[in-house]
Design a protein around this motif. Structure first.
Motif, PDB file in Angstrom:
ATOM      1  N   ALA A   1      18.509  -0.279  20.626  1.00 53.77           N
ATOM      2  CA  ALA A   1      17.219  -0.817  21.050  1.00 53.77           C
ATOM      3  C   ALA A   1      16.123   0.132  20.572  1.00 53.77           C
ATOM      4  N   GLY A   2      14.924  -0.379  20.539  1.00 49.92           N
ATOM      5  CA  GLY A   2      13.828   0.470  20.092  1.00 49.92           C
ATOM      6  C   GLY A   2      12.489  -0.171  20.324  1.00 49.92           C
ATOM      7  N   LEU A   3      11.442   0.609  20.136  1.00 49.56           N
ATOM      8  CA  LEU A   3      10.085   0.104  20.247  1.00 49.56           C
ATOM      9  C   LEU A   3       9.202   0.864  19.269  1.00 49.56           C
ATOM     10  N   GLY A   4       8.069   0.252  18.916  1.00 52.76           N
ATOM     11  CA  GLY A   4       7.163   0.860  17.956  1.00 52.76           C
ATOM     12  C   GLY A   4       5.720   0.552  18.292  1.00 52.76           C
ATOM     13  N   LEU A   5       4.841   1.338  17.711  1.00 51.12           N
ATOM     14  CA  LEU A   5       3.407   1.180  17.921  1.00 51.12           C
ATOM     15  C   LEU A   5       2.702   1.360  16.589  1.00 51.12           C
ATOM     16  N   ARG A   6       1.787   0.470  16.261  1.00 50.96           N
ATOM     17  CA  ARG A   6       1.002   0.540  15.037  1.00 50.96           C
ATOM     18  C   ARG A   6      -0.480   0.547  15.386  1.00 50.96           C
ATOM     19  N   VAL A   7      -1.205   1.501  14.816  1.00 49.79           N
ATOM     20  CA  VAL A   7      -2.651   1.578  15.013  1.00 49.79           C
ATOM     21  C   VAL A   7      -3.307   1.805  13.657  1.00 49.79           C
TER      22      VAL A   7
ATOM     23  N   ARG B   1       0.843  -1.198   0.000  1.00 45.19           N
ATOM     24  CA  ARG B   1       0.000   0.000   0.000  1.00 45.19           C
ATOM     25  C   ARG B   1       0.875   1.243   0.000  1.00 45.19           C
ATOM     26  N   ARG B   2       0.274   2.363  -0.378  1.00 47.06           N
ATOM     27  CA  ARG B   2       1.018   3.616  -0.355  1.00 47.06           C
ATOM     28  C   ARG B   2       1.488   3.921   1.072  1.00 47.06           C
ATOM     29  N   GLN B   3       2.725   4.337   1.163  1.00 46.12           N
ATOM     30  CA  GLN B   3       3.317   4.518   2.491  1.00 46.12           C
ATOM     31  C   GLN B   3       4.304   5.681   2.479  1.00 46.12           C
ATOM     32  N   ALA B   4       4.346   6.410   3.590  1.00 43.72           N
ATOM     33  CA  ALA B   4       5.304   7.503   3.761  1.00 43.72           C
ATOM     34  C   ALA B   4       5.894   7.422   5.156  1.00 43.72           C
ATOM     35  N   ILE B   5       7.185   7.722   5.268  1.00 42.11           N
ATOM     36  CA  ILE B   5       7.893   7.691   6.545  1.00 42.11           C
ATOM     37  C   ILE B   5       8.686   8.974   6.692  1.00 42.11           C
ATOM     38  N   VAL B   6       8.576   9.589   7.863  1.00 43.34           N
ATOM     39  CA  VAL B   6       9.375  10.756   8.227  1.00 43.34           C
ATOM     40  C   VAL B   6      10.274  10.350   9.387  1.00 43.34           C
TER      41      VAL B   6
ATOM     42  N   VAL C   1       2.874   6.616   7.801  1.00 47.54           N
ATOM     43  CA  VAL C   1       1.485   6.682   7.392  1.00 47.54           C
ATOM     44  C   VAL C   1       1.287   5.730   6.230  1.00 47.54           C
ATOM     45  N   GLU C   2       0.229   4.931   6.295  1.00 41.61           N
ATOM     46  CA  GLU C   2      -0.083   3.974   5.234  1.00 41.61           C
ATOM     47  C   GLU C   2      -1.502   4.188   4.762  1.00 41.61           C
ATOM     48  N   LEU C   3      -1.695   4.276   3.469  1.00 40.63           N
ATOM     49  CA  LEU C   3      -3.006   4.525   2.888  1.00 40.63           C
ATOM     50  C   LEU C   3      -3.378   3.430   1.887  1.00 40.63           C
TER      51      LEU C   3
ATOM     52  N   ALA D   1      -8.834   2.166   6.000  1.00 39.03           N
ATOM     53  CA  ALA D   1      -7.957   2.582   4.911  1.00 39.03           C
ATOM     54  C   ALA D   1      -6.737   3.356   5.381  1.00 39.03           C
ATOM     55  N   ILE D   2      -6.558   3.539   6.683  1.00 37.84           N
ATOM     56  CA  ILE D   2      -5.450   4.344   7.193  1.00 37.84           C
ATOM     57  C   ILE D   2      -4.711   3.582   8.279  1.00 37.84           C
ATOM     58  N   GLY D   3      -3.402   3.546   8.157  1.00 39.17           N
ATOM     59  CA  GLY D   3      -2.553   2.970   9.182  1.00 39.17           C
ATOM     60  C   GLY D   3      -1.533   3.985   9.655  1.00 39.17           C
TER      61      GLY D   3
END
Length: 357
Positions: free
Chosen positions: A319-325, A86-91, A355-357, A330-332
């Protein structure tokens, strides 16, 4: 008869895939591995900002070339962009050493013809005060320095397991009004063996011609010291600068899912990195997901054991951590934090928004 023909074609296609992978590995190795060197090349390459890692994998030891499953693959392995559905953007923002900040923005759009990515990298060095031999405490004038790279990527699945990608980048480095600019290219291959989701990845980054600085500060005038009746007009001149290579990097990696279920998985990744200007490095990383949380840990091992002891064995820990909602179907949305121990240079903190669309 038809069944026999299908089996023959399948074997032929499988053999073709294997030959293609072998040929790609050999080609990348020939391009990167230098001839016998008679002196060390440590610190000989320019534009080192091109080696600053980005994305969520900075929390897992930057072992990502065989994972490469989000938009940040444009940096690590452009072939991985073909895996993005899917379309995706990362900052991505990095609190680099001293007061230097590193920014990275990337977007990818999957199409029927392949995936297209666009990435921008910027390194801001801040403001400096001019000093001279006559005025070592400063002249009152200030100047700035910055590094920029603009990249366009394309990736495509050749089979259901094999992907190939490439990137073309315009790179520039400027200090006051002296600058160097040129083109660099990345090539990558991603292959899923189909066995326990074992993946192989290979990439060569920052491959391009040597660059050199030019600009107004290199210009000068010279007094020839002639006496009458010859003229005493000052002669214009310009300092010559040496060319320097880009920081070419060759990456080969493995990624393996130790287990995978519907809502959780644990991935182990290993990268071998060869540079044209510093020691080889081995990147090790783990990523554990129990949705919607991701946990990561990793280590960057320097191949020079003596150097690794000098800078401290804790250098390279990450080390690191992440969160996905998903607020809507249609939006991630995602946020990732990572840190890297840079030894004597301190801790480096990294933050990514996706951001994922």
């Amino acid at each position: 008869m038809r069944l026999h023909d299908k089996e023959t074609k399948a074997r032929s296609r499988g053999g073709l895939d294997d030959r293609f992978i072998f040929l790609t590995m050999a080609t990348l190795a020939v391009l990167v591995v230098p001839s016998e060197a008679v002196f060390t090349k440590v610190g000989m390459a320019g534009m080192p900002f091109l080696k600053i890692g980005v994305g969520r994998c900075t929390g897992m030891g930057e072992a990502f070339v065989a994972v490469a499953d989000d938009a940040s693959a444009a940096y690590w392995n452009p072939a991985g962009l073909a895996l993005v559905q899917r379309r995706q953007a990362i900052v991505n923002h990095i609190d680099w050493i001293a007061d230097v900040n590193h920014e990275y923005i990337v977007g990818v759009v999957p199409t029927r013809a392949g995936s297209i990515g666009l990435a921008v990298t910027a390194l801001n060095h801040g403001t400096f005060e001019e000093t001279t031999i006559d005025e070592p405490q400063g002249t009152g004038a200030t100047f700035s320095a910055r590094d920029i790279a603009l990249g366009l990527s394309y990736a495509r699945m050749f089979t259901d397991k094999l992907a190939f990608g490439l990137s073309a980048k315009a790179v520039s480095e400027q200090i006051w009004n002296v600058a160097a600019s040129g083109l660099a290219f990345d090539f990558g291959v991603h292959y899923n063996t189909g066995w326990q989701n074992l993946r192989l990845g290979m990439a060569i980054a920052n491959f391009g011609p040597d660059l050199k600085f030019s600009g107004g500060l290199l210009d000068f005038t010279h007094d020839p010291g002639y006496e009458w009746p010859w003229t005493r007009e000052r002669l214009p001149g310009s300092y010559l600068t040496e060319t320097f290579p880009l920081p070419v990097t060759f990456r080969f990696g493995l990624a393996y899912d130790l287990f995978r279920r519907d809502a959780s998985y644990l991935t182990a990744a290993l990268d071998l990195n060869h540079f044209n200007d510093v020691n080889e490095k081995v990147n090790l990383g783990l990523e554990y997901c129990i949705k919607p949380v991701w946990l990561r840990v990793g280590y960057v091992l320097n191949a020079d054991a003596e150097y690794a002891r000098e800078v401290g064995l804790s250098t390279g820990l990450s080390a690191g951590l992440g969160l996905r909602v998903r607020p809507a179907e249609a939006i991630g949305l995602g946020v990732d934090y990572g840190y890297r121990n840079l030894g004597r240079l301190g801790m480096s903190h990294r933050l990514s928004l996706a951001v994922e669309l």
